[in-house]
Design an enzyme around this catalytic site. Structure first.
Site, short mmCIF file in Angstrom:
data_model
loop_
_atom_site.label_atom_id
_atom_site.label_comp_id
_atom_site.label_asym_id
_atom_site.label_seq_id
_atom_site.Cartn_x
_atom_site.Cartn_y
_atom_site.Cartn_z
N ARG A 1 26.12 17.66 -73.64
CA ARG A 1 26.20 18.37 -72.49
C ARG A 1 27.41 18.77 -71.93
NH1 ARG A 1 21.68 20.22 -71.64
NH2 ARG A 1 20.48 19.99 -69.62
N CYS B 1 18.45 18.13 -64.01
CA CYS B 1 17.60 18.81 -64.94
C CYS B 1 17.45 17.69 -66.11
CB CYS B 1 18.00 20.21 -65.53
SG CYS B 1 16.90 20.88 -66.59
N CYS C 1 7.68 20.07 -50.89
CA CYS C 1 7.54 20.73 -49.52
C CYS C 1 6.67 19.47 -48.82
CB CYS C 1 6.73 22.19 -49.31
SG CYS C 1 5.04 22.17 -49.83
N ARG D 1 7.40 29.15 -55.05
CA ARG D 1 7.52 29.45 -56.29
C ARG D 1 7.53 30.96 -56.68
NH1 ARG D 1 8.80 30.72 -60.41
NH2 ARG D 1 8.37 29.93 -62.40
N CYS E 1 1.91 21.66 -49.44
CA CYS E 1 1.16 22.63 -50.22
C CYS E 1 0.12 21.76 -50.99
CB CYS E 1 2.13 23.55 -51.10
SG CYS E 1 2.69 22.55 -52.54
N CYS F 1 1.52 19.64 -53.77
CA CYS F 1 2.16 18.19 -53.24
C CYS F 1 1.06 17.37 -52.96
CB CYS F 1 3.28 18.68 -52.34
SG CYS F 1 4.67 19.45 -52.74
N CYS G 1 5.38 21.84 -57.00
CA CYS G 1 5.08 22.43 -55.62
C CYS G 1 5.15 24.05 -55.74
CB CYS G 1 6.51 21.93 -54.87
SG CYS G 1 6.57 22.59 -53.13
N HIS H 1 21.26 25.38 -62.72
CA HIS H 1 20.26 24.79 -62.10
C HIS H 1 20.57 23.05 -61.97
CE1 HIS H 1 19.08 25.21 -66.27
NE2 HIS H 1 18.09 24.06 -65.89
N GLU H 2 21.53 22.67 -62.64
CA GLU H 2 21.69 20.91 -62.61
C GLU H 2 23.14 20.79 -62.16
OE1 GLU H 2 20.73 19.28 -66.87
OE2 GLU H 2 22.78 19.60 -66.88
N CYS I 1 22.59 23.90 -68.99
CA CYS I 1 21.41 23.42 -69.51
C CYS I 1 20.98 24.76 -70.74
CB CYS I 1 20.15 23.38 -68.66
SG CYS I 1 18.70 23.20 -69.44
N HIS I 2 20.20 24.37 -71.68
CA HIS I 2 19.97 25.31 -72.55
C HIS I 2 18.96 26.56 -71.95
CE1 HIS I 2 21.42 23.09 -75.77
NE2 HIS I 2 21.40 24.31 -76.56
N THR I 3 18.44 26.02 -71.00
CA THR I 3 17.38 27.17 -70.22
C THR I 3 18.25 28.08 -69.65
OG1 THR I 3 15.77 25.24 -69.60
CG2 THR I 3 15.71 27.38 -68.62
P1 NAD Z 1 19.60 21.11 -77.63
O1 NAD Z 1 19.89 22.37 -78.31
O2 NAD Z 1 20.67 20.37 -77.11
O3 NAD Z 1 18.58 20.29 -78.60
C1 NAD Z 1 17.64 20.77 -79.48
C2 NAD Z 1 17.84 19.99 -80.83
O4 NAD Z 1 16.86 20.54 -81.62
C3 NAD Z 1 19.22 20.15 -81.53
O5 NAD Z 1 19.68 18.85 -81.81
C4 NAD Z 1 18.85 21.06 -82.64
O6 NAD Z 1 19.44 20.24 -83.79
C5 NAD Z 1 17.12 20.46 -82.87
N1 NAD Z 1 16.69 21.60 -83.80
C6 NAD Z 1 16.81 22.88 -83.78
N2 NAD Z 1 15.92 23.40 -84.65
C7 NAD Z 1 15.11 22.29 -85.13
C8 NAD Z 1 14.19 22.39 -86.04
N3 NAD Z 1 13.51 23.50 -86.62
N4 NAD Z 1 13.57 21.01 -86.44
C9 NAD Z 1 13.95 19.85 -85.88
N5 NAD Z 1 15.19 19.87 -84.92
C10 NAD Z 1 15.48 21.04 -84.69
O7 NAD Z 1 18.63 21.63 -76.57
P2 NAD Z 1 18.00 20.71 -75.00
O8 NAD Z 1 19.18 20.84 -74.20
O9 NAD Z 1 17.95 19.10 -75.49
O10 NAD Z 1 16.81 21.56 -74.72
C11 NAD Z 1 15.82 21.57 -75.59
C12 NAD Z 1 14.58 22.40 -74.89
O11 NAD Z 1 14.14 21.86 -73.71
C13 NAD Z 1 15.02 23.91 -74.45
O12 NAD Z 1 13.89 24.71 -74.98
C14 NAD Z 1 15.21 23.98 -72.97
O13 NAD Z 1 15.10 25.05 -72.39
C15 NAD Z 1 14.08 23.09 -72.37
N6 NAD Z 1 14.09 22.30 -71.50
C16 NAD Z 1 12.92 22.44 -70.86
C17 NAD Z 1 12.74 21.57 -69.40
C18 NAD Z 1 11.39 21.41 -68.85
O14 NAD Z 1 11.44 21.12 -67.47
N7 NAD Z 1 10.46 21.56 -69.48
C19 NAD Z 1 14.13 21.26 -68.99
C20 NAD Z 1 15.23 21.33 -69.53
C21 NAD Z 1 15.26 21.83 -70.83
N1 AHE Z 2 10.95 31.55 -66.34
C1 AHE Z 2 10.64 30.84 -67.35
C2 AHE Z 2 10.29 29.37 -67.04
C3 AHE Z 2 10.73 28.52 -68.18
C4 AHE Z 2 10.44 26.95 -67.79
O1 AHE Z 2 9.22 26.43 -67.94
N2 AHE Z 2 11.13 26.28 -66.75
C5 AHE Z 2 10.81 25.04 -66.44
C6 AHE Z 2 12.06 24.33 -66.16
S1 AHE Z 2 13.23 24.37 -67.64
C7 AHE Z 2 14.65 23.68 -66.86
O2 AHE Z 2 15.70 23.68 -67.83
C8 AHE Z 2 10.01 24.66 -65.16
O3 AHE Z 2 10.48 24.22 -64.36
N3 AHE Z 2 8.96 25.28 -65.34
C9 AHE Z 2 7.90 25.32 -64.27
C10 AHE Z 2 8.03 26.65 -63.41
O4 AHE Z 2 7.21 26.60 -62.42
O5 AHE Z 2 8.90 27.52 -63.87
C11 AHE Z 2 9.77 31.32 -68.41
O6 AHE Z 2 9.98 31.18 -69.52
O7 AHE Z 2 8.91 32.26 -67.99
ZN ZN Z 3 17.61 22.80 -67.32
#
Ligand code: NAD
Ligand code: AHE
Ligand code: ZN
Length: 373
Positions: free
Chosen positions: A366, A169, A92, A110, A95, A98, A106, A62-63, A40-42
């Site tokens: 992916r 994820c 859990c 954490r 908490c 939950c 949860c 994490h996936e 994942c990008h994270t």
């Molecule tokens: P990715 O790189 O596959 O997709 C990002 C897309 O954004 C690409 O297609 C890229 O071309 C486009 N992009 C980049 N800059 C741009 C711009 N300026 N304008 C328009 N489009 C633009 O990434 P992903 O795997 O889809 O992940 C996206 C984000 O989600 C990451 O920051 C990742 O860490 C986050 N994420 C969050 C959670 C969560 O639980 N909140 C879970 C997983 C991933």
């Molecule tokens: N340690 C990071 C946290 C980034 C973040 O927000 N992570 C998401 C999942 S991304 C999965 O690809 C998340 O679950 N957030 C809730 C949590 O409790 O972390 C930072 O930037 O501080």
């Molecule tokens: Zn992820």
């Protein structure tokens, strides 16, 4: 025991694929043989050193999906042989979070999880005699891992590991943000910023719930055909807009006043603002999914909120780790969610650094590490 792993020894450096040692499960813990893991990008974000919770050395990932091989004392919800997904947001069921039924976040473990530790404050992995940190409570870049029972989602046994892992994820984050996070209603208009591994799942979630218009925003036009297949009705390339036109006005025009729901799936705070401001006056909801580094901040004119737009965000799509993860696997198995088209690369663990490089170049959606390769 000896396990095969990709170790993040220091930020910004390639992972080192080698044998590491893994201690067995302690009380309340589960040993899982990881069969496949997505990247994942994270993971890339944490490896870059920008994640304030990034600790090194660590085993990222994490996936994943795999099979329970051993359980520690007191574990009752899973047994050896069960097919499972380790979840970075545990559940859990005790908490305050939950019990509130208002959030999936949860709080049980954490604090230790954020420091790369098991709930008892220790690690199970070691390399050359020194402890190696856990990551997001999962550490799936190893073919065996130990996680707390509350972070184990049991899934149906006929789901293929090399696709079920993505539910751990990306798929759940995207689809879940629509159905459990923002709760998009049928006939809504939706704008999705970023058509990658998360945004495409938001699109298929929006289509699933019956959104009538789904605008996809991306600077990479190569993403448009797959997005269309997943349900995008209109494509907007900000880089190709004529002089004087901006993304926000364009979305407002295309949707007749702004989208009912917008999703930022990139991690860019400028685009988070655009996503808020392109939500409909009076009721539009903008959901932040992309992760931005420490120090980054979002801003807008308060007027945007006074005039009825709502800013929200989701982690893991608002899905409850153990309750909702198996539901997403079921959606895939029932043909309601497409995962196959999103997995663009399958590799053995040894090639994991190439997958990170591809991600940096924006190639593929992916990559899955298949431990049987
Ligand atoms: P990715 O790189 O596959 O997709 C990002 C897309 O954004 C690409 O297609 C890229 O071309 C486009 N992009 C980049 N800059 C741009 C711009 N300026 N304008 C328009 N489009 C633009 O990434 P992903 O795997 O889809 O992940 C996206 C984000 O989600 C990451 O920051 C990742 O860490 C986050 N994420 C969050 C959670 C969560 O639980 N909140 C879970 C997983 C991933
Ligand atoms: N340690 C990071 C946290 C980034 C973040 O927000 N992570 C998401 C999942 S991304 C999965 O690809 C998340 O679950 N957030 C809730 C949590 O409790 O972390 C930072 O930037 O501080
Ligand atoms: Zn992820």
């Amino acid at each position: 025991m000896d396990v095969r792993a990709a170790i993040a020894l220091e930020p910004g450096k390639p992972l080192v694929v080698d044998t590491v040692q893994l201690e067995g499960p302690r009380d309340g813990e589960v040993l899982i043989e990881i069969m496949a893991t997505g990247i994942c990008h994270t993971d890339k974000y944490t490896l870059s050193g920008q994640d304030p919770e990034g600790v090194f050395p660590a085993i990222l990932g994490h996936e994943g999906a795999g099979i329970v091989r051993k359980v520690g004392k007191g574990v009752t919800s899973v047994k050896p042989g069960d097919h499972v997904i380790p979840v970075y947001i545990p559940e859990c069921r005790q908490c305050p979070a939950c019990l509130s039924q208002k959030t999936n976040l949860c709080t049980a473990i954490r604090a230790t999880q954020g420091r790369g530790l098991m709930p008892d404050g220790t690690t199970r992995f070691s390399y050359k005699g020194k402890p190696v940190h856990n990551y997001m409570g999962c550490s799936t870049f190893a073919n065996f891992t130990v996680v707390p029972e509350i972070a184990v989602a049991k899934i149906r046994p006929d789901a293929p590991f090399d696709r079920a892992c993505y539910v751990g994820c990306g798929v759940t984050t995207g689809v879940g943000s629509v159905i459990w996070g923002a709760k998009v209603e049928p006939n809504s208009t939706v704008a999705v910023f970023g058509l990658g591994g998360i945004g495409l799942n938001v699109i298929q979630g929006a289509k699933m719930v019956g959104a009538r218009q789904i605008v996809g925003v991306d600077i990479n036009p190569a993403r448009a055909p797959l997005a269309e297949k997943f349900g995008m009705t209109d494509f907007l390339n900000p880089a190709a807009l004529p002089e004087g036109e901006d993304v926000v006005s364009k979305i407002i025009e295309m949707t007749g006043g702004g989208a009912d729901y917008t999703f930022e799936c990139i991690g860019n705070v400028t685009l988070m603002r655009q996503a808020l401001e392109s939500a409909h006056r009076g009721w539009g909801v903008a959901c932040v999914i992309g992760v931005a580094a420490a120090g980054q901040e979002i801003s807008t004119r308060p007027f945007q909120l006074i005039t009825g737009r709502k800013w929200m965000g989701t982690a893991y799509g608002g899905a409850r780790g153990r309750t909702d993860t198996p539901k997403v696997v079921d959606m895939y198995m029932e043909g309601r969610v497409d995962i196959d088209d999103l997995i663009t690369n399958r590799i053995p663990l040894e090639k994991i650094n190439e997958a990170f490089e591809m991600m940096g170049r924006g190639e593929g959606i992916r990559t899955v590490v298949d431990y049987s390769l």
